[in-house]
Scaffold this motif. Structure first.
Motif, PDB file in Angstrom:
ATOM      1  N   THR A  51       0.870  -1.736   0.089  1.00 17.63           N
ATOM      2  CA  THR A  51       0.045   0.243   0.074  1.00 17.63           C
ATOM      3  C   THR A  51       0.906   1.763   0.192  1.00 17.63           C
ATOM      4  OG1 THR A  51      -0.205   0.010   2.752  1.00 17.63           O
ATOM      5  CG2 THR A  51      -2.196  -1.061   1.487  1.00 17.63           C
ATOM      6  N   VAL A  52       0.677   2.603  -0.008  1.00 19.22           N
ATOM      7  CA  VAL A  52       1.090   3.912  -0.816  1.00 19.22           C
ATOM      8  C   VAL A  52      -0.364   4.882  -0.363  1.00 19.22           C
ATOM      9  CG1 VAL A  52       2.060   5.556  -1.626  1.00 19.22           C
ATOM     10  CG2 VAL A  52       2.243   3.458  -2.598  1.00 19.22           C
ATOM     11  N   ASN A  53       0.572   5.256   1.157  1.00 15.93           N
ATOM     12  CA  ASN A  53      -0.480   6.035   2.292  1.00 15.93           C
ATOM     13  C   ASN A  53      -2.060   5.470   2.331  1.00 15.93           C
ATOM     14  OD1 ASN A  53       1.273   7.832   2.819  1.00 15.93           O
ATOM     15  ND2 ASN A  53       0.962   9.036   0.493  1.00 15.93           N
ATOM     16  N   GLY A  54      -1.909   3.486   2.145  1.00 16.53           N
ATOM     17  CA  GLY A  54      -3.183   3.022   2.604  1.00 16.53           C
ATOM     18  C   GLY A  54      -3.962   2.939   1.370  1.00 16.53           C
ATOM     19  N   ALA A  55      -2.954   3.008   0.473  1.00 15.78           N
ATOM     20  CA  ALA A  55      -4.059   2.207  -1.197  1.00 15.78           C
ATOM     21  C   ALA A  55      -3.527   1.285  -1.708  1.00 15.78           C
ATOM     22  CB  ALA A  55      -4.400   4.068  -1.660  1.00 15.78           C
ATOM     23  N   LYS A  56      -4.644   0.731  -1.784  1.00 15.21           N
ATOM     24  CA  LYS A  56      -3.829  -1.147  -1.962  1.00 15.21           C
ATOM     25  C   LYS A  56      -3.238  -0.334  -3.134  1.00 15.21           C
ATOM     26  CE  LYS A  56      -5.096  -4.902  -1.305  1.00 15.21           C
ATOM     27  NZ  LYS A  56      -6.153  -6.442  -1.507  1.00 15.21           N
ATOM     28  N   VAL A  57      -1.818  -1.133  -4.026  1.00 17.37           N
ATOM     29  CA  VAL A  57      -0.943  -0.792  -5.355  1.00 17.37           C
ATOM     30  C   VAL A  57      -1.160  -1.653  -5.971  1.00 17.37           C
ATOM     31  CG1 VAL A  57       0.015   1.735  -4.962  1.00 17.37           C
ATOM     32  CG2 VAL A  57       1.692  -0.125  -4.059  1.00 17.37           C
ATOM     33  N   LEU A  58      -0.213  -2.936  -4.831  1.00 14.72           N
ATOM     34  CA  LEU A  58      -0.001  -4.238  -5.223  1.00 14.72           C
ATOM     35  C   LEU A  58      -0.843  -5.347  -4.256  1.00 14.72           C
ATOM     36  CD1 LEU A  58       2.260  -6.114  -7.019  1.00 14.72           C
ATOM     37  CD2 LEU A  58       3.578  -5.727  -4.504  1.00 14.72           C
ATOM     38  N   ASP A  59      -0.877  -7.004  -4.825  1.00 20.43           N
ATOM     39  CA  ASP A  59      -1.936  -7.422  -4.257  1.00 20.43           C
ATOM     40  C   ASP A  59      -1.545  -8.674  -5.638  1.00 20.43           C
ATOM     41  OD1 ASP A  59      -3.114  -9.895  -2.912  1.00 20.43           O
ATOM     42  OD2 ASP A  59      -5.321  -8.975  -3.616  1.00 20.43           O
ATOM     43  N   ALA A  60      -0.069  -9.969  -4.832  1.00 18.65           N
ATOM     44  CA  ALA A  60       0.712 -10.354  -6.043  1.00 18.65           C
ATOM     45  C   ALA A  60       0.344 -12.208  -4.864  1.00 18.65           C
ATOM     46  CB  ALA A  60       1.663 -10.403  -6.111  1.00 18.65           C
ATOM     47  N   VAL A  76       5.064   2.561  -8.902  1.00 14.78           N
ATOM     48  CA  VAL A  76       3.671   3.204  -8.687  1.00 14.78           C
ATOM     49  C   VAL A  76       3.395   3.844  -8.988  1.00 14.78           C
ATOM     50  CG1 VAL A  76       1.981   3.247  -7.216  1.00 14.78           C
ATOM     51  CG2 VAL A  76       3.578   1.502  -6.677  1.00 14.78           C
ATOM     52  N   LYS A  77       2.881   4.283 -10.054  1.00 16.69           N
ATOM     53  CA  LYS A  77       3.127   5.991 -10.556  1.00 16.69           C
ATOM     54  C   LYS A  77       1.956   6.972  -9.880  1.00 16.69           C
ATOM     55  CE  LYS A  77       2.012   8.778 -15.057  1.00 16.69           C
ATOM     56  NZ  LYS A  77       1.655   8.309 -15.924  1.00 16.69           N
ATOM     57  N   GLY A  78       2.307   7.964  -9.662  1.00 16.40           N
ATOM     58  CA  GLY A  78       1.410   8.969  -8.215  1.00 16.40           C
ATOM     59  C   GLY A  78       1.737   9.140  -7.567  1.00 16.40           C
ATOM     60  N   PRO A  79       2.239   8.388  -6.381  1.00 17.44           N
ATOM     61  CA  PRO A  79       2.752   9.255  -5.001  1.00 17.44           C
ATOM     62  C   PRO A  79       4.182  10.574  -4.402  1.00 17.44           C
ATOM     63  CG  PRO A  79       3.758   6.802  -5.381  1.00 17.44           C
ATOM     64  CD  PRO A  79       3.613   7.224  -6.648  1.00 17.44           C
ATOM     65  N   VAL A  85       5.189   3.595   2.272  1.00 12.10           N
ATOM     66  CA  VAL A  85       4.878   2.344   1.296  1.00 12.10           C
ATOM     67  C   VAL A  85       5.118   1.730   2.311  1.00 12.10           C
ATOM     68  CG1 VAL A  85       5.418   0.532   0.485  1.00 12.10           C
ATOM     69  CG2 VAL A  85       6.458   3.061  -0.956  1.00 12.10           C
ATOM     70  N   VAL A  86       4.065   0.387   2.566  1.00 13.73           N
ATOM     71  CA  VAL A  86       4.234  -0.749   3.913  1.00 13.73           C
ATOM     72  C   VAL A  86       3.721  -2.264   2.581  1.00 13.73           C
ATOM     73  CG1 VAL A  86       2.477  -1.567   5.290  1.00 13.73           C
ATOM     74  CG2 VAL A  86       2.802   0.711   5.464  1.00 13.73           C
ATOM     75  N   VAL A  87       4.833  -2.754   3.305  1.00 17.81           N
ATOM     76  CA  VAL A  87       4.638  -4.222   2.515  1.00 17.81           C
ATOM     77  C   VAL A  87       4.132  -5.133   3.188  1.00 17.81           C
ATOM     78  CG1 VAL A  87       5.873  -5.870   1.065  1.00 17.81           C
ATOM     79  CG2 VAL A  87       6.511  -3.766   0.599  1.00 17.81           C
TER      80      VAL A  87
END
Length: 104
Positions: A51-60, A76-79, A85-87
């Motif tokens: 996640t970036v700032n709580g928004a999911k950006v990757l699910d693998a 990730v485009k936009g941050p 970033v939390v993994v």
């Protein structure tokens, strides 16, 4: 408890380049122990989310076919610089790990 992950996140224009090193044995369940001759039980990461700032950006989804201590890189485009970033990962035995980094 799982060993810590290492995350590096840097900006290049409007794209964040995130690199993650996950410490994990990633056993397939097919390898024999050299001393005992017994199969080493399967133990591998099954799910990774970011996640970036709580928004999911990757699910693998991963499997036993991935090497020990997997390295994962994604963009990730936009941050912006300073965003968090939390993994997280979960393995087939229910173990979990989480790490965070600030985009620099």
């Amino acid at each position: 408890m799982a060993e810590p992950m290492r995350i590096r996140a840097t900006m290049a224009g409007d794209v964040a380049d995130v690199k993650v090193l996950m410490n994990h044995p990633m056993e397939t369940g097919l390898r024999k122990d050299a001393k005992t001759g017994q199969l080493v039980p399967a133990h591998y990461i099954t799910d990774v989310t970011a996640t970036v700032n709580g928004a999911k950006v990757l699910d693998a989804g991963l499997s036993g076919g991935v090497s020990k201590n997997p390295y994962l890189g994604f963009k990730v485009k936009g941050p912006k610089k300073g965003d968090k970033v939390v993994v997280n990962w979960v393995d087939n035995k229910g173990d979990k790990n989480s790490a965070e980094a600030v985009i620099g």
